[in-house]
Design an enzyme around this catalytic site. Structure first.
Site, PDB file in Angstrom:
ATOM      1  N   VAL A   1       3.668   1.955  -0.671  1.00 24.12           N
ATOM      2  CA  VAL A   1       3.105   0.596  -0.700  1.00 24.12           C
ATOM      3  C   VAL A   1       3.957  -0.412  -1.474  1.00 24.12           C
ATOM      4  O   VAL A   1       3.736  -1.617  -1.374  1.00 24.12           O
ATOM      5  CB  VAL A   1       1.681   0.529  -1.284  1.00 24.12           C
TER       6      VAL A   1
ATOM      7  N   TYR B   1       1.648   6.811   7.405  1.00 25.49           N
ATOM      8  CA  TYR B   1       0.221   6.448   7.391  1.00 25.49           C
ATOM      9  C   TYR B   1      -0.376   6.615   8.783  1.00 25.49           C
ATOM     10  O   TYR B   1      -0.053   7.583   9.485  1.00 25.49           O
ATOM     11  CB  TYR B   1       0.043   5.008   6.875  1.00 25.49           C
TER      12      TYR B   1
ATOM     13  N   LYS C   1       5.507  11.575  -2.242  1.00 25.34           N
ATOM     14  CA  LYS C   1       4.684  12.680  -1.720  1.00 25.34           C
ATOM     15  C   LYS C   1       5.499  13.831  -1.125  1.00 25.34           C
ATOM     16  O   LYS C   1       5.241  14.996  -1.434  1.00 25.34           O
ATOM     17  CB  LYS C   1       3.667  12.134  -0.712  1.00 25.34           C
TER      18      LYS C   1
HETATM   19  N1  GLU Z   1      -0.052   5.276  -5.743  1.00 30.56           N
HETATM   20  C1  GLU Z   1      -0.474   4.720  -4.508  1.00 30.56           C
HETATM   21  C2  GLU Z   1      -1.872   5.152  -4.143  1.00 30.56           C
HETATM   22  O1  GLU Z   1      -2.206   6.283  -4.206  1.00 30.56           O
HETATM   23  C3  GLU Z   1       0.506   5.128  -3.445  1.00 30.56           C
HETATM   24  C4  GLU Z   1       0.100   4.608  -2.145  1.00 30.56           C
HETATM   25  C5  GLU Z   1       1.229   4.524  -1.189  1.00 30.56           C
HETATM   26  O2  GLU Z   1       2.342   4.247  -1.577  1.00 30.56           O
HETATM   27  O3  GLU Z   1       0.924   4.679  -0.045  1.00 30.56           O
HETATM   28  O4  GLU Z   1      -2.700   4.353  -3.811  1.00 30.56           O
END
Ligand code: GLU
Length: 598
Positions: free
Chosen positions: A258, A240, A66
């Site tokens: 994740v 998060y 991101k």
């Molecule tokens: N591709 C995952 C999602 O959007 C990434 C989530 C993450 O790594 O936090 O659910």
């Protein structure tokens, strides 16, 4: 030899082996990850990478993508255009919350899915494959190698991305996404499936730590203003819904994913990456969080940690009178300097000049209000733009007060933006030249100007006390000699050649170093003489004397002195008395001239 840093990193990995937490399973492909894998990598901003454990094992980057896509959107569209679509406020919500900020109608930030899908849509390029190719290449430039997509993870996630699909359609409904929401979703899911190892992640983090320049390839990937923006959003939103806990306990901008990765950035120092797939209740790697907390504590990596205060930029500060230049000055000039040099000040600076350091320098100069200043930055490593601005302000202030600063900056660390213009400060390669410049300036302000601006022969101590008869004899005996720049006048080791009175120009005495290099010892200008010191050294000339520019001398040769001594004892007595007086005068000056510093 084993590095203690490597040992420390290994020991800390050993100590953080708890088996709490579960591997993410909502993306089917991730559920198969080996829960006990553990890797750590630390990359320095000069490109050294320490690794522990399985640092070459690959996994999908997931949400650690991101910040990098956000960076690409910033770099493609500019901050304003990106801000119009995505906020920079921490949300406190789960990463995949289906919501937009109620006040602005925009995703809260680019680290939650809504903002990340939006950022993916802002990457420039033709939709589909070409746009994704840019993303892949972009990540590769941070990692320093070509990266690939793990197609299994991609299709596994896309097939089950109901929640993210809902978010994408919501974004389209509210016109945050302007194109096909399915395409932005696919773009986002594909970026999450880019395959990296822990070493790659550490280098990606280190590129951010290094102000946007990849530490190994040396390529500037991202502008510094965007680096600041990305790191700020990581610091406030990267972990998060435990971003607050994280910034308090670890104190570094970070992002987790994740699949079990975490990157953390210590600006200006290191990029850190940890990988361990078991996740805590916030979705962060459980061991990763523990390890980063330990490291931050042990290695004082918390950004808010106050290591040392930077109020030591001025390492030394003393009046100009304590550092007479190596130029021999005639008595009249020396008297002017003795009276006035105490009100000019030499400042020796050192270290990195950031805001606080520059403020310290400015405060010291303002306090002293020196008539003239020598600012010696030879020991300064780096100068921040803010310090440059402060020093420039200081210069104008000094000028308004009728003062001036001579800057000693042989390595050009100051990068004076006015260099080459009339506004520039006088710059010097060494301190002696700057001190000499100040002395000349003081002589202009308080006397008749430096001696080399006048003709001084009559004033010379060797000549001025002579009776008219003796003076006539000596005048007749003296030869008029001229030299051009760098021409040798006297060679070290030669026998006593006589007394040389400088009529115009400058002569420099140099001492030969062990490697044949010349060290500039003394500069002599009109009103002074040289050569007679050999009389105190077994009649051997101890330094070499060269012309510095055009030089005119009067020489009373050793033979003439012998001849006068033999033929005209009366004149000889006067001559020797004048020479002895001049010798004592120089010895006295040397004894009083104080300590020569640095
Ligand atoms: N591709 C995952 C999602 O959007 C990434 C989530 C993450 O790594 O936090 O659910």
């Amino acid at each position: 030899m084993r590095s203690p840093v490597q040992e420390y990193l290994e020991s800390i990995v050993d100590q953080c082996r708890s088996t709490d937490g579960e591997v993410a399973s909502y993306i089917p492909e991730l559920a198969d990850a080996d829960p006990d894998r553990f890797a750590l990598a630390l990359a320095t901003v000069d490109g050294h990478v320490y690794t522990v454990g399985d640092a070459d094992a690959r996994y999908s980057i997931q949400s650690i993508s991101k910040p990098f896509t956000y960076a690409l959107a910033l770099s493609d569209q500019g901050t304003e255009a990106v801000d119009a679509k995505v906020d920079v406020e921490p949300s406190g919500d789960a990463f995949n919350e289906i919501s937009l900020a109620s006040d602005t109608g925009r995703p809260r930030n680019a680290m939650i899915n809504a903002g990340a899908i939006t950022a993916a849509s802002l990457v420039a390029g033709d939709s589909g494959e070409p746009r994704f190719e840019r993303v892949l290449e972009w990540y590769g430039s941070f990692a320093g190698r070509d990266l690939e997509v793990d197609e299994d993870v991609y299709s596994s996630e896309l097939a089950t991305a109901h929640r993210n699909r809902a978010i994408a359609h919501m974004l389209r409904e509210f016109q945050i996404l302007e194109g096909d929401p399915e395409e932005s979703l696919a773009q986002y899911v594909r970026q999450c499936a880019i395959s990296v190892d822990t070493r790659d992640l550490a280098l990606m983090a280190a590129t951010l730590a290094n102000g946007g320049v990849q530490p190994v390839t040396g390529t500037r990937v991202l502008e510094t203003t965007s680096v600041e923006r990305v790191l700020s959003v990581m610091a406030t939103c990267g972990m998060y819904d435990s971003a607050g806990d994280w910034i308090s306990a670890v104190g570094m901008p970070a992002k987790s994913g994740v699949s079990g990765g975490i990157i953390a950035v210590l600006p200006g120092q290191v990029g850190l990456a940890v990988f361990s797939p078991r996740l805590d209740s916030h979705g962060n790697s459980a061991r990763g969080v523990e390890l980063c907390e330990r490291m931050s504590r042990d290695m004082e990596m918390h950004l808010m940690h106050v290591g040392r205060s930077s109020n030591t930029a001025v390492r030394n500060r003393y009046p100009l009178s304590q550092v007479a230049s190596r130029r021999r000055r005639p008595d009249a000039d020396q008297a002017v300097l003795d009276e006035h040099a105490g009100r000019s000040v030499v400042y020796e600076l050192h270290g990195d000049l950031l805001f606080a350091g520059a403020e310290h320098v400015v405060r010291a100069v303002v306090e002293d209000a020196p008539e003239l200043a020598v600012v010696d930055v030879r020991r300064v490593d780096d100068v921040a733009d803010v310090a440059r601005v402060a020093l420039r302000g200081l210069r104008s202030m000094l000028r308004e007060a009728g003062s001036e600063a001579a800057v000693v900056d042989p390595h050009g660390v100051l990068h004076d933006p006015d260099a080459g213009t009339e506004h520039a400060s006088p710059f010097f390669e060494d301190r002696d030249s700057a001190v000499r410049w100040c002395e000349d300036e003081l002589l202009r302000r308080h006397g008749d100007g430096p001696a080399d601006e006048r003709a001084h022969v009559d004033d010379h101590p060797l000549l001025r006390g002579l009776s008219p008869d003796a003076r006539r004899v000596i005048d007749d005996a003296m030869e008029h000699l001229t030299f051009t720049d760098d021409e040798l006048v006297l060679e070290a080791g030669a026998p006593f050649a006589g007394v040389h009175v400088v009529v115009s120009g400058t002569a420099v005495a140099t001492v030969e170093g062990p490697n044949g290099d010349r060290t500039h010892a003394v500069a002599m200008n009109p009103g002074t003489s040289f050569g007679e010191l050999a009389l105190g050294a077994d009649d051997v000339q101890e330094t070499s004397i060269h012309a510095d520019g055009d030089l005119t001398l009067l020489r009373l040769s050793a033979e003439s002195i012998d001849r006068i001594t033999a033929d005209q004892p009366q004149v000889a007595v006067e001559m020797w008395r004048a020479m002895a007086r001049d010798g004592y005068r120089m010895a006295d000056r040397a004894l009083r001239s104080g300590v020569e510093r640095g």
